[in-house]
Enzyme design. Structure first.
Site, PDB file in Angstrom:
ATOM      1  N   HIS A  37       0.831  -1.207   0.000  1.00  0.00           N
ATOM      2  CA  HIS A  37       0.000   0.000   0.000  1.00  0.00           C
ATOM      3  C   HIS A  37       0.869   1.262   0.000  1.00  0.00           C
ATOM      4  O   HIS A  37       0.574   2.236  -0.702  1.00  0.00           O
ATOM      5  CB  HIS A  37      -0.886   0.032   1.252  1.00  0.00           C
ATOM      6  CG  HIS A  37      -1.874  -1.088   1.359  1.00  0.00           C
ATOM      7  ND1 HIS A  37      -1.808  -2.036   2.347  1.00  0.00           N
ATOM      8  CD2 HIS A  37      -2.963  -1.421   0.611  1.00  0.00           C
ATOM      9  CE1 HIS A  37      -2.811  -2.890   2.226  1.00  0.00           C
ATOM     10  NE2 HIS A  37      -3.532  -2.551   1.165  1.00  0.00           N
ATOM     11  N   ASP A 150      -3.686  -7.159  -7.761  1.00  0.00           N
ATOM     12  CA  ASP A 150      -5.078  -7.428  -8.128  1.00  0.00           C
ATOM     13  C   ASP A 150      -5.250  -7.010  -9.591  1.00  0.00           C
ATOM     14  O   ASP A 150      -5.913  -6.010  -9.894  1.00  0.00           O
ATOM     15  CB  ASP A 150      -6.019  -6.647  -7.213  1.00  0.00           C
ATOM     16  CG  ASP A 150      -5.810  -7.004  -5.759  1.00  0.00           C
ATOM     17  OD1 ASP A 150      -6.424  -7.964  -5.283  1.00  0.00           O
ATOM     18  OD2 ASP A 150      -4.982  -6.333  -5.091  1.00  0.00           O
TER      19      ASP A 150
END
Ligand code: AMP
Length: 284
Positions: A37, A150
């Site tokens: 992140h 993802d």
């Protein structure tokens, strides 16, 4: 750094920044932050004047049998990491703020989201696309950064931004891994020590396929079959959901590696669902 809990306040502030000519860089997350992140925050900074990180465990992207209620959360630690990384605003709304009791509008992507994870998580991408569309409207970003961890999600969002004319630059960031190669994920916290060791076998298997391709094997049936058997022996998964070779643009299966071919896997180790992928580029 400020933490904003209400979408009305977030949107008003975003509008103010936009009117003053400041470009917002958006990093949507479900919290329980890790270095993956934080890498997105660094990239967002390169494309903007201030960074908004959103932290929201989005109920509509979880199936009824999935891990919504036990998804890991640690807001204090997340805020410290954000402060350290130079995030300007953390937007952390409640589910009630985002989905009013009579919420009835959803955004659906009808092609890219049907295969891969879409086959095993019905309704997942509808939830993802809906929340990202809402976050775009609330935070009005100039750029938004998503991880290639993802990959299907990133492609679906690119398509959504294009098809619905969102004036947002979508940036797709590389996968950040642990030292043994396991793709970082908030869900890795679910793994027991022995499962954690097995999980590293996923990337080891993907690397082997990358080497096979470098050695001249371009037939995807061969690559996928080898990948499957390597994963079985190295990671001993409790379930293999898919091992596929698809075109990175269309996400449809391909017979040989051409242009950009995504080799993507989803497995369960114990109860934990893990996904990972590599991108093979023709001519490299
Ligand atoms: P999540 O909080 O898991 O929903 O992820 C939020 C964003 O971080 C998504 O765009 C993910 O693709 C991205 N992300 C998660 N893990 C990684 C990783 N290991 N490397 C790069 N990006 C990641």
């Amino acid at each position: 750094m400020i933490v904003i809990p209400a979408s009305r306040e977030m949107q008003a502030l975003a509008l103010e920044h936009m009117r003053s000519g400041r470009r917002i860089g958006l990093v949507p997350t479900m919290g329980f932050l890790h270095e993956g992140h934080i890498s997105l925050v660094r990239i967002a900074k390169e494309h903007s004047d201030l960074v908004v990180l959103t932290s929201f465990v989005n109920p509509t992207q979880f199936g009824p049998q999935e891990d919504f209620s036990r998804y890991p959360r640690d807001n204090e630690r997340d805020d410290a990491l954000c402060r350290q990384a130079g995030v300007d605003i953390v937007f952390r709304p409640s589910p009630h703020d985002i989905y009013g009791r009579d919420h009835s509008v959803y955004v659906d992507e009808t092609s890219l989201s049907s295969g891969l994870c879409g086959r095993f998580r019905p309704g997942h991408f509808r939830g993802v696309v809906t929340i990202v569309a809402k976050l775009f409207n609330i935070t009005m970003p100039h750029a938004a950064v998503f991880g290639r961890k993802d990959a299907q999600q990133a492609r679906v969002i690119e398509q959504m931004a294009r098809d619905l004319n969102f004036p947002v630059k979508i940036v797709v960031a590389p996968i950040v891994r642990e030292s043994d190669g396991l793709a970082m994920s908030s869900r890795n916290a679910y793994l027991s020590p022995s499962e954690r060791i097995r999980a590293a076998g996923i990337y080891a298997s993907l690397l082997l396929v990358e080497r096979l391709y470098a050695d001249g094997v371009t037939e995807t049936a061969v690559l996928v079959e080898r990948l499957r058997s390597e994963i079985v022996s190295r990671a001993q998964p409790d379930e293999i959901q898919y091992v596929e070779a698809v075109d990175y643009g269309t996400l449809k299966p391909v017979d040989t590696v051409k242009d950009a071919t995504l080799i993507a896997v989803a497995v369960k180790i114990g109860q934990t669902r893990l996904i990972d992928n590599i991108l093979l580029l023709a001519g490299t």
